[in-house]
Design a protein around this motif. Structure first.
Motif: not given
Ligand code: FES
Length: 157
Positions: A50-79
């Motif tokens: 279920x914790x993936x739900x918050x990760x998906x929310x985070x991904x959607x917000x980051x995409x809305x901000x125009x953050x490239x997917x590779x940077x989102x992946x890098x940021x998520x790898x720190x969690x």
């Protein structure tokens, strides 16, 4: 070994899609890019904590901000992988992305200023147009019609 309680709380990809509002195909894409992970059950079907739900929310917000997917992946790898992103995690990432947004706004403002110089002109001159030949990149490569050559210098800033 996964506890029975944890198994009970897992989501199918359809449930994750319905709960997050993200298409199944997009969720599969996120998984291929390493943004989210699942395990396979005995029937080889994906199961998400279920914790993936918050990760998906985070991904959607980051995409809305125009953050490239590779940077989102890098940021998520720190969690931590074993729990949902916390408020402190979100604060750290949002501060980082806020700085990147500021930098993009600065660059876009600069581009708009250059575009304003071009409005009504239309020359698209390699020598004089600040958008066509930003920083006179082609001029550094010598004289001639280099854009007609296969490995011509790029004219993007
Ligand atoms: S189009 Fe003439 S300066 Fe850019």
């Amino acid at each position: 070994m996964i506890k029975a309680d944890a198994l009970h709380k897992e989501l199918t990809v359809g449930q994750l899609s319905a709960r997050s509002g993200v298409a199944v195909t997009a969720l599969h894409f996120y998984e291929t890019k390493g943004l989210i992970t699942s395990r396979r059950n005995s029937g080889n079907q994906r199961r998400y904590p279920r914790s993936v739900l918050r990760r998906v929310s985070l991904i959607k917000v980051a995409q809305r901000l125009g953050i490239p997917l590779a940077e989102i992946a890098q940021a998520l790898s720190t969690l931590p992988a074993d729990r949902a992103p916390s408020a402190a995690d979100w604060q750290r990432l949002s501060q980082q992305w806020s700085g990147e947004l500021d930098e993009r706004i600065r660059q876009l403002t600069l581009l708009r200023e250059r575009l304003n110089q071009c409005i009504g002109c239309g020359c698209l001159s390699l020598e004089g147009c600040p958008l066509r030949n930003y920083g006179d990149v082609l001029g550094d490569a010598g004289p001639g019609a280099r854009l007609l050559e296969p490995d011509a210098a790029t004219d993007t800033p």
